[in-house]
Write a protein that holds these residues in place. Sequence first.
Motif, PDB file in Angstrom:
ATOM      1  N   ARG A   1       1.135  -1.150   0.028  1.00  0.00           N
ATOM      2  CA  ARG A   1      -0.185  -0.207   0.098  1.00  0.00           C
ATOM      3  C   ARG A   1       0.753   1.338   0.352  1.00  0.00           C
ATOM      4  NH1 ARG A   1      -2.727  -3.641   3.664  1.00  0.00           N
ATOM      5  NH2 ARG A   1      -4.981  -4.260   2.717  1.00  0.00           N
ATOM      6  N   PRO A   2       0.278   2.257  -0.730  1.00  0.00           N
ATOM      7  CA  PRO A   2       1.637   3.741  -0.690  1.00  0.00           C
ATOM      8  C   PRO A   2       1.411   3.815   1.181  1.00  0.00           C
ATOM      9  CG  PRO A   2      -0.578   4.096  -1.722  1.00  0.00           C
ATOM     10  CD  PRO A   2      -0.697   2.555  -1.457  1.00  0.00           C
ATOM     11  N   ASP A   3       0.987   3.921   1.657  1.00  0.00           N
ATOM     12  CA  ASP A   3       1.126   4.250   3.193  1.00  0.00           C
ATOM     13  C   ASP A   3       1.473   3.387   4.537  1.00  0.00           C
ATOM     14  OD1 ASP A   3      -1.057   2.726   2.824  1.00  0.00           O
ATOM     15  OD2 ASP A   3      -2.644   4.392   4.412  1.00  0.00           O
ATOM     16  N   GLY A   4       2.086   2.351   3.737  1.00  0.00           N
ATOM     17  CA  GLY A   4       2.758   2.477   4.523  1.00  0.00           C
ATOM     18  C   GLY A   4       3.410   0.550   4.448  1.00  0.00           C
ATOM     19  N   PRO A   5       3.809  -0.515   5.270  1.00  0.00           N
ATOM     20  CA  PRO A   5       4.706  -1.081   5.084  1.00  0.00           C
ATOM     21  C   PRO A   5       4.021  -2.194   4.229  1.00  0.00           C
ATOM     22  CG  PRO A   5       3.658  -1.498   7.346  1.00  0.00           C
ATOM     23  CD  PRO A   5       3.626   0.080   6.471  1.00  0.00           C
ATOM     24  N   ALA A   6       4.539  -3.112   3.897  1.00  0.00           N
ATOM     25  CA  ALA A   6       4.470  -4.614   3.119  1.00  0.00           C
ATOM     26  C   ALA A   6       4.292  -5.307   3.698  1.00  0.00           C
ATOM     27  CB  ALA A   6       5.597  -4.672   1.533  1.00  0.00           C
ATOM     28  N   VAL A   7       2.863  -5.939   3.182  1.00  0.00           N
ATOM     29  CA  VAL A   7       2.467  -7.187   4.420  1.00  0.00           C
ATOM     30  C   VAL A   7       2.489  -8.472   3.438  1.00  0.00           C
ATOM     31  CG1 VAL A   7       0.779  -8.334   5.730  1.00  0.00           C
ATOM     32  CG2 VAL A   7       0.703  -5.940   5.632  1.00  0.00           C
ATOM     33  N   GLN A   8       3.351  -9.201   4.552  1.00  0.00           N
ATOM     34  CA  GLN A   8       3.133 -10.370   3.973  1.00  0.00           C
ATOM     35  C   GLN A   8       1.889 -11.956   3.789  1.00  0.00           C
ATOM     36  OE1 GLN A   8       7.213 -12.360   4.288  1.00  0.00           O
ATOM     37  NE2 GLN A   8       6.352 -14.257   3.215  1.00  0.00           N
ATOM     38  N   GLY A   9       1.533 -12.290   3.139  1.00  0.00           N
ATOM     39  CA  GLY A   9       0.228 -13.582   2.989  1.00  0.00           C
ATOM     40  C   GLY A   9       0.428 -13.878   3.085  1.00  0.00           C
ATOM     41  N   PRO A  10      -0.354 -15.149   3.785  1.00  0.00           N
ATOM     42  CA  PRO A  10      -2.231 -15.172   2.727  1.00  0.00           C
ATOM     43  C   PRO A  10      -2.892 -13.701   3.370  1.00  0.00           C
ATOM     44  CG  PRO A  10      -2.098 -16.981   4.383  1.00  0.00           C
ATOM     45  CD  PRO A  10      -0.627 -16.422   4.189  1.00  0.00           C
ATOM     46  N   TYR A  11      -3.567 -13.685   2.331  1.00  0.00           N
ATOM     47  CA  TYR A  11      -4.357 -12.395   2.417  1.00  0.00           C
ATOM     48  C   TYR A  11      -6.073 -12.995   2.538  1.00  0.00           C
ATOM     49  CZ  TYR A  11       0.112 -11.215   0.002  1.00  0.00           C
ATOM     50  OH  TYR A  11       1.241 -11.287  -0.260  1.00  0.00           O
ATOM     51  N   ALA A  12      -6.444 -14.201   2.068  1.00  0.00           N
ATOM     52  CA  ALA A  12      -7.453 -14.093   1.760  1.00  0.00           C
ATOM     53  C   ALA A  12      -8.492 -14.832   2.997  1.00  0.00           C
ATOM     54  CB  ALA A  12      -8.001 -15.288   1.177  1.00  0.00           C
TER      55      ALA A  12
END
Length: 114
Positions: free
Chosen positions: A59-70
Amino acid sequence: MDFVLLIHGDEMLWDAFSESERRRMAEAHRRFGREMVEAGVNVKYGAGLTRSREGRLVRPDGPAVQGPYAVGREQIGGIWIIDVASAEEAESWARKMPYAPGDIVEVRPCDPTA
């Protein structure tokens, strides 16, 4: 018109496959791709994806988040992008695709203005 065929499945089921079952499924998808091409479908792209835990949400406003996402157990495991005349034709090809147990395929038109 371009359509994406998104393969949704349970990664835990896929992980339980033997190596030979995974190879058989991969070969079935290669045959499926050849079948579409031989039928005159413009297959623009097709690929299996690595496990969702290897991906990252950015996301442009935060750190990358590792999956899984669903929220559920289904993750996107592969994609095909095909150019066919109609949604009905795309759905017809989606029904012919090799399915692992529990898989579903989402057929979605690509946005030509994007």
